[in-house]
Design an enzyme around this catalytic site. Sequence first.
Site, PDB file in Angstrom:
ATOM      1  N   GLY A 156      -4.549   4.964  -1.428  1.00 58.10           N
ATOM      2  CA  GLY A 156      -3.591   5.356  -2.457  1.00 58.10           C
ATOM      3  C   GLY A 156      -4.150   6.442  -3.368  1.00 58.10           C
ATOM      4  O   GLY A 156      -3.441   7.367  -3.771  1.00 58.10           O
ATOM      5  N   THR A 157      -5.426   6.328  -3.675  1.00 62.59           N
ATOM      6  CA  THR A 157      -6.057   7.328  -4.542  1.00 62.59           C
ATOM      7  C   THR A 157      -5.974   8.709  -3.901  1.00 62.59           C
ATOM      8  O   THR A 157      -5.659   9.707  -4.575  1.00 62.59           O
ATOM      9  CB  THR A 157      -7.537   6.950  -4.793  1.00 62.59           C
ATOM     10  OG1 THR A 157      -7.566   5.672  -5.432  1.00 62.59           O
ATOM     11  CG2 THR A 157      -8.239   7.975  -5.658  1.00 62.59           C
ATOM     12  N   GLN A 164       2.118   0.077  -6.336  1.00 66.19           N
ATOM     13  CA  GLN A 164       2.368  -1.327  -6.693  1.00 66.19           C
ATOM     14  C   GLN A 164       3.808  -1.751  -6.406  1.00 66.19           C
ATOM     15  O   GLN A 164       4.211  -2.858  -6.773  1.00 66.19           O
ATOM     16  CB  GLN A 164       2.055  -1.551  -8.187  1.00 66.19           C
ATOM     17  CG  GLN A 164       0.594  -1.412  -8.547  1.00 66.19           C
ATOM     18  CD  GLN A 164      -0.254  -2.604  -8.103  1.00 66.19           C
ATOM     19  OE1 GLN A 164       0.265  -3.672  -7.772  1.00 66.19           O
ATOM     20  NE2 GLN A 164      -1.566  -2.420  -8.077  1.00 66.19           N
ATOM     21  N   SER A 222      -0.243   2.403  -0.687  1.00 70.91           N
ATOM     22  CA  SER A 222      -1.575   1.976  -0.257  1.00 70.91           C
ATOM     23  C   SER A 222      -1.454   0.624   0.427  1.00 70.91           C
ATOM     24  O   SER A 222      -0.912  -0.332  -0.147  1.00 70.91           O
ATOM     25  CB  SER A 222      -2.494   1.863  -1.475  1.00 70.91           C
ATOM     26  OG  SER A 222      -3.721   1.303  -1.089  1.00 70.91           O
ATOM     27  N   ALA A 223      -1.969   0.518   1.663  1.00 69.23           N
ATOM     28  CA  ALA A 223      -1.722  -0.670   2.493  1.00 69.23           C
ATOM     29  C   ALA A 223      -2.251  -1.964   1.888  1.00 69.23           C
ATOM     30  O   ALA A 223      -1.650  -3.021   2.057  1.00 69.23           O
ATOM     31  CB  ALA A 223      -2.339  -0.458   3.875  1.00 69.23           C
ATOM     32  N   HIS A 224      -3.381  -1.896   1.188  1.00 68.81           N
ATOM     33  CA  HIS A 224      -3.989  -3.171   0.763  1.00 68.81           C
ATOM     34  C   HIS A 224      -3.268  -3.829  -0.398  1.00 68.81           C
ATOM     35  O   HIS A 224      -3.622  -4.935  -0.820  1.00 68.81           O
ATOM     36  CB  HIS A 224      -5.493  -3.001   0.467  1.00 68.81           C
ATOM     37  CG  HIS A 224      -5.840  -2.302  -0.806  1.00 68.81           C
ATOM     38  ND1 HIS A 224      -6.296  -2.973  -1.914  1.00 68.81           N
ATOM     39  CD2 HIS A 224      -5.823  -1.001  -1.150  1.00 68.81           C
ATOM     40  CE1 HIS A 224      -6.562  -2.105  -2.885  1.00 68.81           C
ATOM     41  NE2 HIS A 224      -6.287  -0.903  -2.446  1.00 68.81           N
ATOM     42  N   THR A 278      -9.829  12.303  11.854  1.00 67.30           N
ATOM     43  CA  THR A 278      -9.375  11.411  12.929  1.00 67.30           C
ATOM     44  C   THR A 278      -8.614  10.232  12.333  1.00 67.30           C
ATOM     45  O   THR A 278      -9.059   9.622  11.357  1.00 67.30           O
ATOM     46  CB  THR A 278     -10.595  10.915  13.737  1.00 67.30           C
ATOM     47  OG1 THR A 278     -11.259  12.062  14.261  1.00 67.30           O
ATOM     48  CG2 THR A 278     -10.175   9.990  14.868  1.00 67.30           C
ATOM     49  N   CYS A 326     -10.721  -1.306 -11.332  1.00 65.60           N
ATOM     50  CA  CYS A 326     -11.768  -0.302 -11.495  1.00 65.60           C
ATOM     51  C   CYS A 326     -12.330  -0.326 -12.915  1.00 65.60           C
ATOM     52  O   CYS A 326     -13.468   0.034 -13.132  1.00 65.60           O
ATOM     53  CB  CYS A 326     -11.228   1.091 -11.189  1.00 65.60           C
ATOM     54  SG  CYS A 326      -9.632   1.101 -10.413  1.00 65.60           S
TER      55      CYS A 326
END
Length: 388
Positions: free
Chosen positions: A73-74, A181, A201-203, A239, A330
Site C-alpha cells: 500500500g505504501t 483500510q 494493500s492485501a494484508h 518480476t 508504524c
Amino acid sequence: MDAAITYLDHAASTPMRAEAIEAMTPFYAGVYANPSGSHRFARRARRAIDEARDVVADVAGCRPNEVVFTGCGTESDNMAISGAVERLGGVAVCSAAEHHAVLHVVESVHGAVVGVDAYGRLDLDELERTLAAIVARGEQVSVVSVMAVNNEVGTVTDIAAAARVVRRMAPDALVHTDAVQAPCWLDLREITPHVDLLSLSAHKFGGPKGVGVLVERGGPRVAPLIIGGGQERERRSGTHNVAGIVALAEALRLTDIERDAERERLAELRDRLVAGIVDELDDVIETIPADAAVEKVAGSAHLCVGGVESEALLYLLDEADVCASAASACASGAMEPSHVLAAMGVDREVALGALRLSLGHTTTQADVDRGVDVIVAAVQRLRGHGRR
Ligand code: PLP
C-alpha cells in the site's frame, strides 16, 4: 494463530484467509516460472495474474487494464503522489489525517496539507480555499489525496464530495484515495468512479503482506515509481509476486462477498467491546462517539483512556496476550501522540491515552469479552499505580 492470543489489531494487519493461502501455495514450488517468460510454463503464471487482475477489477469497479500490482500500500500511495507530481508538476495536496505513506510524500514535495474536523473528516471549505489559493498564485494542482477510511479512528470520508470540490476548483488535478483500510467495510465500486487513483494493500483484507494495487483509471496517469523490465505495461517494473497477487485477488473476492454480513456482525461486537470497557471504567471516552453524526467503519473502536499512557497500557495488554495499538502500527512505541488525533484537535494529554482496538474476519465474541476483561484490569492496575 496462537490460540492464546486475543487479536484486536486488524487495522494493523489481518490474519490471512485460509482460501488465500491455498490459492497462493501452488505458485511457490509448482508454478514458479517468471510470468514475463515466453514458454508455456511462464504463460501459466501469467494467466494466473490476468485472472487475478479480472477479479480485482470487478471488486474495485474498474477495467482490468487499470489495475497495477505493486509491492504494498505504501508503494501505491507513493506512486500516486510522486508520480503525479513528476508527470504533471504543480502542487500535491492531502488531508492532515492521511497515513504517513501519503502525508510524508506530500510534505517531501512541499505540498499543501488541509485540515480535518473533530471526527477526522477532510474540511471541504478549507480544501476549496487551499485549491483556490494555489490556482490564484498561478500554480497547478497535480494531485489531491484523501483517504477513504482513516486507519486510526475509522472515520469514513465522503470521497464523492471531496472529488466534486477538486473537479470544480482544479479540474486538471488527479484525485487519489488511499483506500487501504476500505475493502472490508465499503463497496469500492461506489468510490472508484469518483477518483483517478486508488490504493489497496492485501494484508488489510486477509491477503499476504508485500502486495498492493494502484488503480489508475483511464490509462497511465502518473509516472512510474519503479522502472526496469517494463512489467505492468511499463507502470511498475519488477518480476511479479505471482503468489501474492493470486492470494490478494482471492482475499478481495471473499471480502467483497462477505462484506455486508461481516459489517453487521462486527458492528455488534465492536459495540459490545466499547460498552464493556466504558461501563466498567470512569474517564474513558470513545474518540468518535457512537451517536456522532459521522460514518465510521464497523471494525474500529478508538478510545482515549484518562489517567494512563498508551505505552504502559499496551505493555500490560501484550503481557496478557491481547494485541492492540495506540496510533498506527508504524508510530506505536513513540511517545508523541498521533498526528491524526492532533489534527482532530484532541487535547495532547487526552491523546496520550489513545487505544485503538480493531476487529476483523477472525474476531469472535470470546475475543471481545476477553479483551474487555484484560483491558479493564490493566487500566485499573495502572490507575492504582500511576496518575489518575
Ligand atoms: N495507508 C493506510 C491507510 C494504512 O493503514 C496502511 C498500513 O497501515 C498503509 C497505507 C500502508 O500499507 P502497507 O502496509 O501495505 O505498506
